[in-house]
Each structure stands twice: as structure tokens, then as C-alpha cells.
Design a protein around this motif. Structure first.
Motif, PDB file in Angstrom:
ATOM      1  N   GLY A   1      12.727  -0.479  45.648  1.00  0.00           N
ATOM      2  CA  GLY A   1      13.348  -1.641  45.019  1.00  0.00           C
ATOM      3  C   GLY A   1      14.868  -1.580  45.072  1.00  0.00           C
ATOM      4  O   GLY A   1      15.546  -2.580  45.343  1.00  0.00           O
ATOM      5  N   MET A   2      15.422  -0.380  44.837  1.00  0.00           N
ATOM      6  CA  MET A   2      16.876  -0.239  44.890  1.00  0.00           C
ATOM      7  C   MET A   2      17.409  -0.409  46.307  1.00  0.00           C
ATOM      8  O   MET A   2      18.469  -1.001  46.519  1.00  0.00           O
ATOM      9  CB  MET A   2      17.263   1.127  44.330  1.00  0.00           C
ATOM     10  CG  MET A   2      17.073   1.256  42.829  1.00  0.00           C
ATOM     11  SD  MET A   2      18.121   0.120  41.881  1.00  0.00           S
ATOM     12  CE  MET A   2      19.731   0.837  42.151  1.00  0.00           C
ATOM     13  N   PHE A   3      16.691   0.095  47.302  1.00  0.00           N
ATOM     14  CA  PHE A   3      17.128  -0.083  48.686  1.00  0.00           C
ATOM     15  C   PHE A   3      17.061  -1.556  49.090  1.00  0.00           C
ATOM     16  O   PHE A   3      17.880  -2.024  49.895  1.00  0.00           O
ATOM     17  CB  PHE A   3      16.280   0.768  49.627  1.00  0.00           C
ATOM     18  CG  PHE A   3      16.764   2.183  49.763  1.00  0.00           C
ATOM     19  CD1 PHE A   3      17.902   2.466  50.500  1.00  0.00           C
ATOM     20  CD2 PHE A   3      16.087   3.223  49.155  1.00  0.00           C
ATOM     21  CE1 PHE A   3      18.364   3.773  50.629  1.00  0.00           C
ATOM     22  CE2 PHE A   3      16.537   4.529  49.274  1.00  0.00           C
ATOM     23  CZ  PHE A   3      17.672   4.816  50.012  1.00  0.00           C
TER      24      PHE A   3
ATOM     25  N   ALA B   1       8.707  -2.794  39.702  1.00  0.00           N
ATOM     26  CA  ALA B   1       9.511  -3.074  40.893  1.00  0.00           C
ATOM     27  C   ALA B   1      10.426  -4.276  40.663  1.00  0.00           C
ATOM     28  O   ALA B   1      11.583  -4.283  41.106  1.00  0.00           O
ATOM     29  CB  ALA B   1       8.587  -3.333  42.080  1.00  0.00           C
ATOM     30  N   PHE B   2       9.912  -5.289  39.982  1.00  0.00           N
ATOM     31  CA  PHE B   2      10.727  -6.474  39.682  1.00  0.00           C
ATOM     32  C   PHE B   2      11.946  -6.084  38.843  1.00  0.00           C
ATOM     33  O   PHE B   2      13.075  -6.497  39.121  1.00  0.00           O
ATOM     34  CB  PHE B   2       9.874  -7.505  38.944  1.00  0.00           C
ATOM     35  CG  PHE B   2      10.585  -8.794  38.647  1.00  0.00           C
ATOM     36  CD1 PHE B   2      10.568  -9.840  39.551  1.00  0.00           C
ATOM     37  CD2 PHE B   2      11.282  -8.964  37.456  1.00  0.00           C
ATOM     38  CE1 PHE B   2      11.230 -11.028  39.280  1.00  0.00           C
ATOM     39  CE2 PHE B   2      11.941 -10.139  37.179  1.00  0.00           C
ATOM     40  CZ  PHE B   2      11.918 -11.179  38.088  1.00  0.00           C
ATOM     41  N   THR B   3      11.712  -5.266  37.818  1.00  0.00           N
ATOM     42  CA  THR B   3      12.808  -4.873  36.931  1.00  0.00           C
ATOM     43  C   THR B   3      13.822  -4.001  37.654  1.00  0.00           C
ATOM     44  O   THR B   3      15.040  -4.191  37.515  1.00  0.00           O
ATOM     45  CB  THR B   3      12.247  -4.133  35.710  1.00  0.00           C
ATOM     46  OG1 THR B   3      11.339  -5.000  35.013  1.00  0.00           O
ATOM     47  CG2 THR B   3      13.357  -3.718  34.752  1.00  0.00           C
TER      48      THR B   3
ATOM     49  N   GLY C   1      14.672 -15.268  44.854  1.00  0.00           N
ATOM     50  CA  GLY C   1      14.000 -14.885  46.094  1.00  0.00           C
ATOM     51  C   GLY C   1      14.285 -13.446  46.472  1.00  0.00           C
ATOM     52  O   GLY C   1      13.396 -12.727  46.944  1.00  0.00           O
ATOM     53  N   LYS C   2      15.522 -13.012  46.254  1.00  0.00           N
ATOM     54  CA  LYS C   2      15.898 -11.637  46.569  1.00  0.00           C
ATOM     55  C   LYS C   2      15.135 -10.653  45.694  1.00  0.00           C
ATOM     56  O   LYS C   2      14.611  -9.639  46.178  1.00  0.00           O
ATOM     57  CB  LYS C   2      17.400 -11.471  46.364  1.00  0.00           C
ATOM     58  CG  LYS C   2      17.958 -10.185  46.923  1.00  0.00           C
ATOM     59  CD  LYS C   2      18.003 -10.227  48.426  1.00  0.00           C
ATOM     60  CE  LYS C   2      18.631  -8.976  49.001  1.00  0.00           C
ATOM     61  NZ  LYS C   2      18.634  -8.985  50.462  1.00  0.00           N
ATOM     62  N   VAL C   3      15.069 -10.929  44.387  1.00  0.00           N
ATOM     63  CA  VAL C   3      14.390 -10.018  43.463  1.00  0.00           C
ATOM     64  C   VAL C   3      12.887 -10.016  43.719  1.00  0.00           C
ATOM     65  O   VAL C   3      12.251  -8.950  43.743  1.00  0.00           O
ATOM     66  CB  VAL C   3      14.712 -10.407  42.008  1.00  0.00           C
ATOM     67  CG1 VAL C   3      13.896  -9.568  41.027  1.00  0.00           C
ATOM     68  CG2 VAL C   3      16.203 -10.226  41.726  1.00  0.00           C
ATOM     69  N   LEU C   4      12.306 -11.193  43.905  1.00  0.00           N
ATOM     70  CA  LEU C   4      10.873 -11.250  44.206  1.00  0.00           C
ATOM     71  C   LEU C   4      10.547 -10.545  45.522  1.00  0.00           C
ATOM     72  O   LEU C   4       9.549  -9.821  45.634  1.00  0.00           O
ATOM     73  CB  LEU C   4      10.403 -12.704  44.260  1.00  0.00           C
ATOM     74  CG  LEU C   4      10.213 -13.416  42.925  1.00  0.00           C
ATOM     75  CD1 LEU C   4       9.800 -14.867  43.158  1.00  0.00           C
ATOM     76  CD2 LEU C   4       9.177 -12.707  42.061  1.00  0.00           C
ATOM     77  N   GLY C   5      11.388 -10.753  46.534  1.00  0.00           N
ATOM     78  CA  GLY C   5      11.163 -10.091  47.810  1.00  0.00           C
ATOM     79  C   GLY C   5      11.235  -8.580  47.681  1.00  0.00           C
ATOM     80  O   GLY C   5      10.386  -7.852  48.215  1.00  0.00           O
ATOM     81  N   GLY C   6      12.237  -8.088  46.951  1.00  0.00           N
ATOM     82  CA  GLY C   6      12.340  -6.651  46.735  1.00  0.00           C
ATOM     83  C   GLY C   6      11.165  -6.104  45.950  1.00  0.00           C
ATOM     84  O   GLY C   6      10.678  -5.001  46.228  1.00  0.00           O
ATOM     85  N   ALA C   7      10.690  -6.866  44.957  1.00  0.00           N
ATOM     86  CA  ALA C   7       9.545  -6.421  44.161  1.00  0.00           C
ATOM     87  C   ALA C   7       8.277  -6.355  45.002  1.00  0.00           C
ATOM     88  O   ALA C   7       7.487  -5.414  44.885  1.00  0.00           O
ATOM     89  CB  ALA C   7       9.346  -7.364  42.972  1.00  0.00           C
ATOM     90  N   VAL C   8       8.071  -7.352  45.868  1.00  0.00           N
ATOM     91  CA  VAL C   8       6.883  -7.355  46.729  1.00  0.00           C
ATOM     92  C   VAL C   8       6.941  -6.192  47.720  1.00  0.00           C
ATOM     93  O   VAL C   8       5.943  -5.481  47.938  1.00  0.00           O
ATOM     94  CB  VAL C   8       6.753  -8.701  47.471  1.00  0.00           C
ATOM     95  CG1 VAL C   8       5.646  -8.636  48.514  1.00  0.00           C
ATOM     96  CG2 VAL C   8       6.466  -9.826  46.482  1.00  0.00           C
ATOM     97  N   VAL C   9       8.107  -5.969  48.321  1.00  0.00           N
ATOM     98  CA  VAL C   9       8.263  -4.873  49.275  1.00  0.00           C
ATOM     99  C   VAL C   9       8.025  -3.529  48.591  1.00  0.00           C
ATOM    100  O   VAL C   9       7.320  -2.658  49.119  1.00  0.00           O
ATOM    101  CB  VAL C   9       9.663  -4.924  49.914  1.00  0.00           C
ATOM    102  CG1 VAL C   9       9.968  -3.624  50.652  1.00  0.00           C
ATOM    103  CG2 VAL C   9       9.765  -6.102  50.866  1.00  0.00           C
ATOM    104  N   ALA C  10       8.603  -3.337  47.390  1.00  0.00           N
ATOM    105  CA  ALA C  10       8.425  -2.080  46.669  1.00  0.00           C
ATOM    106  C   ALA C  10       6.966  -1.878  46.270  1.00  0.00           C
ATOM    107  O   ALA C  10       6.452  -0.754  46.304  1.00  0.00           O
ATOM    108  CB  ALA C  10       9.323  -2.059  45.433  1.00  0.00           C
TER     109      ALA C  10
END
Length: 289
Positions: free
Chosen positions: A93-95, A168-170, A125-134
Motif C-alpha cells: 500500500g505504501m509503495f 490496505a485502504f487505511t 481512485g488512487k487510494v482504492l487502486g492502492g488498496a486493491v493492489v495491496a
């Protein structure tokens, strides 16, 4: 003498899409899709972010397992398995949030910010995308459950995926808040290490939360990541065979002044924190030039 000045007859008109909920949702979808494509096509990133959790699980879990006198089916690998999942999700998520700094360095972020869409949609969109990827990265680690003596129970797997996504979202929202004002990747990674390593080690991912010194117990309870790791461990220990004494030893839970915090409340706290961080990220980007 008069001059007849006429506008060109074939000038194309520029139409800007009307702003609205559907327009912003489409922008969220596009940003999310870009994050997924970036993840899927970066094989080296996928492999590198799997190796570290696997090393923790197999090397650390096996190496230190002989120092832990357990019994039944509970060993150190079973204990740290939820923590390894949390670590994998956290760093992924951080990456994902770090890509904001990368986009800023190469000018792509400015193109996104001047697009005729709300900045809120870009951040969401950025946060949701990172959460889904994580979460997808966490599912890869979840596939190794058998190596840690954890059963492949469908209810447990669905519970772990849901908790992973909230965490991951947080974490991604926290990373976006950090990245909103940082302009160099080196600075972001330095701040990320300074913030995430203490949170990881104070979350109970690698050691039980019972029997700790008072000062360390306080630090673990004010650490937000603790409330993401503990529900994962509760879900795992609810589906393994062990005596009540062993479960109390390896899965003591989080207590506030002697009161055991329910896992559902812990997940709720993580969701509330994630919503607050998302609001902070949106506020930061609205002030970004």
C-alpha cells in the motif's frame, strides 16, 4: 476602405464534459485501472514484495520456532502468519502511494490535476487502486497458508481478505497524505521507513501482546496497525485446533483497561481512521499546485 474580418468557418469547438457524479466515478475507475495495470506489468515489483514476507514466514518462523515451547498445531509460523500478511499489505500500500511522488517528478501528476475532473476523484481512485493492489498481494501470501499450518477454510479466507482490504485502504490513504507534499522519491522512502518500521514492530505482528512491559504495552495500543493485525490473528486462530491455554498465549487480543476489544470494533476503528486519512489526503491535494 473597409476590411472584412471574418472568423474561420471550420474552427472546431472544444466540448468539456459536464461535471457530475457519473463523470467523477469514471475518473475513479480510470485511476484505479491505471494502478492495476502498473502492478500487473511490474513483475520485478511483484516478486520483490513477495520475497520479504516469505523470508519472514519461513526463515524467521522456522529459525525461532525452536525457541518457543508450544504444543498442538500452533507454532511460531502459525502465529506470525497473520502478521506477515499485514506486513505485505502495509508495504504494498505504501509503495502504491509512492507512485504519486514518481508521477510528480515526471510531470504526469500535473496533467492529472489539470484534467477536467475533481481532485477528490483522483485521490479516491488512487487510494482504492492502492488498496486493491495491496489486497491482491496479500492474497498471494494467503495462498501460502498451508506452509504455516493454517487451513484453507473458505470463511476464514473471506474474512482475511475483507480485513486486508480495510487495512490496505487505511495504509494507502496514510501514504497518500505523506506523498501529497513530497517532491523526491528519496525523501518519501526515508519518511516511509521512519514511520512504518516502528508501526510494524509495535503492532504485535511478530510477538504476542500479552506480558509486555507497561511502556511497550501502551505503545502497542496507540499504534493503529495493531488494530489491523489483531483481527487477522483472531480469524486464523478461530479456525485452528489448539487448547484454550495456547490460544490465550498466542492470541491474547487487545485490551483497554482490562476490557478485551472485539475484533469487529477494531475493524471499525481502522475504517474510521482510513476515512479520516482519505479526507486529509483530499484536503492536501486541493491545496496542491
Amino acid at each position: 476602405m473597409t476590411t472584412d474580418v471574418r472568423a474561420p468557418a471550420n474552427v472546431a469547438r472544444v466540448h468539456v464534459a459536464r461535471r457530475g457524479l457519473a463523470h467523477d466515478l469514471r475518473a475513479v475507475k480510470i485511476v484505479l485501472h491505471r494502478e492495476l495495470l502498473r502492478f500487473l506489468y511490474d513483475r520485478s515489483r511483484m516478486i520483490s514484495q513477495v520475497i520479504q514476507p516469505v523470508l519472514y514466514l519461513l526463515v524467521l518462523g522456522t529459525g525461532l520456532g525452536s525457541l518457543v515451547s508450544g504444543g498442538g498445531t500452533v507454532n511460531l509460523k502459525t502465529f506470525i502468519f497473520p502478521g506477515v500478511i499485514a506486513m505485505s499489505v502495509m508495504f504494498t500500500g505504501m509503495f502504491s502511494a509512492a507512485s504519486i511522488v514518481w508521477d510528480r517528478e515526471f510531470g504526469f501528476l500535473r496533467e492529472m490535476l489539470v484534467a477536467p475532473v475533481g481532485r477528490t476523484a483522483i485521490v479516491v481512485g488512487k487510494v482504492l487502486g492502492g488498496a486493491v493492489v495491496a489486497t491482491l498481494q496479500g492474497v498471494v501470501i494467503l495462498a501460502l497458508a498451508g506452509l504455516a499450518g493454517v487451513p484453507y477454510d473458505p470463511v476464514m479466507i473471506l474474512t482475511l481478505i475483507a480485513v486486508m482490504f480495510t487495512g490496505a485502504f487505511t495504509i494507502t490513504a496514510f501514504g497518500v497524505v505523506l506523498a501529497a507534499r513530497i517532491r523526491r522519491m528519496q525523501s518519501f522512502f526515508g519518511i516511509m521507513q521512519m514511520a512504518m518500521m516502528p508501526m510494524m514492530f509495535l503492532s504485535g505482528a511478530l510477538f504476542p501482546l500479552s506480558g509486555l512491559p507497561a511502556w511497550l504495552s501502551v505503545l502497542t495500543r496507540i499504534n493503529p496497525l495493531t488494530y489491523a493485525v489483531d483481527p487477522l490473528r483472531h480469524a486464523v486462530f478461530a479456525h485452528i485446533t489448539a487448547s484454550p491455554a495456547l490460544k490465550a498465549r498466542f492470541n491474547p487480543g487487545v485490551t483497554w483497561f482490562g476490557w478485551h476489544v472485539p475484533p469487529l470494533l477494531e475493524v471499525g476503528l481502522v475504517i474510521v481512521l482510513g476515512a479520516g486519512l482519505l479526507a486529509g489526503a483530499i484536503a492536501q491535494f486541493r491545496r496542491t499546485d
